[in-house]
Design an enzyme around this catalytic site. Structure first.
Site, PDB file in Angstrom:
ATOM      1  N   GLY A 164      39.504  -5.636  35.624  1.00 40.65           N
ATOM      2  CA  GLY A 164      39.025  -6.579  35.433  1.00 40.65           C
ATOM      3  C   GLY A 164      38.065  -6.951  34.091  1.00 40.65           C
TER       4      GLY A 164
ATOM      5  N   ARG B 141      49.931  -5.428  39.260  1.00 38.42           N
ATOM      6  CA  ARG B 141      51.101  -4.117  38.508  1.00 38.42           C
ATOM      7  C   ARG B 141      51.589  -3.919  37.131  1.00 38.42           C
ATOM      8  NH1 ARG B 141      52.831  -2.123  43.532  1.00 38.42           N
ATOM      9  NH2 ARG B 141      52.576  -3.329  44.958  1.00 38.42           N
TER      10      ARG B 141
ATOM     11  N   ASP C 173      44.766  -1.114  46.655  1.00 40.37           N
ATOM     12  CA  ASP C 173      44.305  -2.526  47.593  1.00 40.37           C
ATOM     13  C   ASP C 173      42.887  -1.871  47.844  1.00 40.37           C
ATOM     14  OD1 ASP C 173      42.865  -3.558  49.169  1.00 40.37           O
ATOM     15  OD2 ASP C 173      45.514  -4.919  49.859  1.00 40.37           O
TER      16      ASP C 173
ATOM     17  N   TYR D 172      29.709 -14.449  48.822  1.00 40.04           N
ATOM     18  CA  TYR D 172      29.182 -13.522  47.197  1.00 40.04           C
ATOM     19  C   TYR D 172      28.031 -13.160  47.534  1.00 40.04           C
ATOM     20  CZ  TYR D 172      29.037 -11.870  42.948  1.00 40.04           C
ATOM     21  OH  TYR D 172      29.431 -10.888  41.623  1.00 40.04           O
TER      22      TYR D 172
ATOM     23  N   ILE E 125      27.952 -12.378  33.101  1.00 41.87           N
ATOM     24  CA  ILE E 125      28.567 -10.752  31.559  1.00 41.87           C
ATOM     25  C   ILE E 125      29.493 -11.666  31.032  1.00 41.87           C
ATOM     26  CG2 ILE E 125      29.856  -8.897  31.437  1.00 41.87           C
ATOM     27  CD1 ILE E 125      27.197  -8.411  33.220  1.00 41.87           C
TER      28      ILE E 125
HETATM   29  C1  AKB Z   1      29.477 -14.828  39.500  1.00 41.33           C
HETATM   30  O1  AKB Z   1      29.207 -16.284  39.279  1.00 41.33           O
HETATM   31  O2  AKB Z   1      29.889 -15.246  40.427  1.00 41.33           O
HETATM   32  C2  AKB Z   1      29.075 -13.462  38.537  1.00 41.33           C
HETATM   33  C3  AKB Z   1      27.273 -13.009  38.963  1.00 41.33           C
HETATM   34  C4  AKB Z   1      26.731 -13.907  38.776  1.00 41.33           C
HETATM   35  O3  AKB Z   1      27.683 -12.302  39.777  1.00 41.33           O
HETATM   36  N1  AKB Z   1      29.312 -13.973  37.177  1.00 41.33           N
END
Ligand code: AKB
Length: 324
Positions: A16, A42, A58, A147, A177
């Site tokens: 990532g 992969r 995973d 999230y 980031i």
């Molecule tokens: C997002 O935008 O979801 C991430 C974060 C700020 O955690 N970059």
């Protein structure tokens, strides 16, 4: 519970945005063979494959993580595998399962095998009830995204495993980031990376946030430095076991465009806010990271001007070489 010397590191989410660069930095520091990169692609990039071991993983499958931990005698995990904010809103159930399932697996294995853990939280833990300017470390955490919910629950879980089992788990709340190597996927702050690629390739970008949306941000070298500095800090200096606020700069798309135009004067940015605007509007505009500075010496190097210069420099070179 604390081991003195790290000898074997596992990085999950190693293909990532953060993982791909953090893995290389850890390999440079601790030796390629001592840092196992694990991801669900992969075919990872050549740099990851040629500099040390790579395992397909995973992280929702505990037994698969455990197998790698045993095989490589891992004592430290940087657990980065996660679904980000925008993708998380498209399928919140999946975001919960992946983010919480994999963190729970890692913490359980850390408890059983005495591992040290780094886990990134995010500014997404905050919601509109928290002060949006210079958001303090201990502001109220009522996020509006799944999230953010997984990051708050994750922070509490980390703290619980530290208090209950003595697991040496450490965490920072990352802002957006910005990086030049691997693009992010599925975040609300992703515009701040995409804009550089499009400015160099096409001199044009359509931004999915309003021009005046100020968010906290950080350049990749500082992001990596935060993780490694915190992990190397003496345990007595890590007073917070939920997650530390960290930041480097705050800017709006309009301010970033003005900075990019210093290098690419004919660059044009249009604004077409979509569902991500609502997410951004619920997040802080700037962060108070004084506790991280005081406790373990956090200090970012890049600001908007130096980050932009470096991004333009790196991506322009790749463009000229036909690799962008
Ligand atoms: C997002 O935008 O979801 C991430 C974060 C700020 O955690 N970059």
């Amino acid at each position: 519970m604390y081991r003195k010397h790290s000898k074997r590191i596992l990085v999950t989410g190693a293909t990532g945005q953060i993982g791909s660069e953090l893995t290389l930095e850890l390999r440079a520091k601790y030796g390629g063979e001592n840092v196992v990169a694990a991801g669900h692609k992969r075919k990872p990039g050549e740099a990851l494959l040629s500099s040390g071991p790579f395992e397909f993983l995973d992280t929702t499958r505990k037994e698969d993580i455990e197998k790698i931990v045993k095989e490589y005698d891992v004592d430290t995990v940087y657990h980065l595998a996660a679904v980000l904010s925008a993708v998380g809103e498209e399928n919140p159930q999946n975001a919960w399962n992946i983010n919480m399932g994999s963190l729970y697996n890692v913490l359980e294995i850390a408890r059983q095998y005495c591992l040290k853990v780094f886990w990134p939280s995010s500014i997404a833990v905050f919601g509109p009830e928290a002060p949006r300017v210079k958001t303090p470390q201990n502001a109220v955490l009522i996020p509006r995204t799944m999230y953010g919910v997984t990051k708050v629950a994750g922070e509490l879980l980390c703290n619980y495993y530290f208090l209950r089992y003595g697991v040496d788990v450490r965490s920072v709340r990352y802002p957006g980031i910005i990086s030049s190597e691997t693009p992010p996927g599925g975040g609300t702050t992703d515009y701040a990376v995409e804009i550089f690629y499009e400015a160099i390739r096409r001199r044009h970008y359509t931004c999915f946030l309003r021009a005046d949306t100020v968010l906290p941000m950080m350049y990749m070298p500082d992001c990596i430095n935060a993780a490694i500095t915190l992990m190397e800090a003496d345990p007595s200096r890590v007073r917070c076991r939920t997650s530390y606020n960290v930041t480097a700069m705050s800017f709006s798309p309009a301010e970033l465009v003005a900075e990019i135009k210093k290098y690419i004067p004919d660059f044009v940015c249009e604004y077409k806010p979509d569902f991500r605007q609502k997410i951004a509007d619920s997040w802080p505009m700037s962060i108070d990271d004084s506790e991280a500075r005081k406790d373990w010496g956090w200090s970012p190097k890049y600001d908007l001007a130096s980050m932009t210069r470096d991004m333009i420099d790196k991506l322009s070179k790749r463009f000229v070489e036909g690799r962008l």
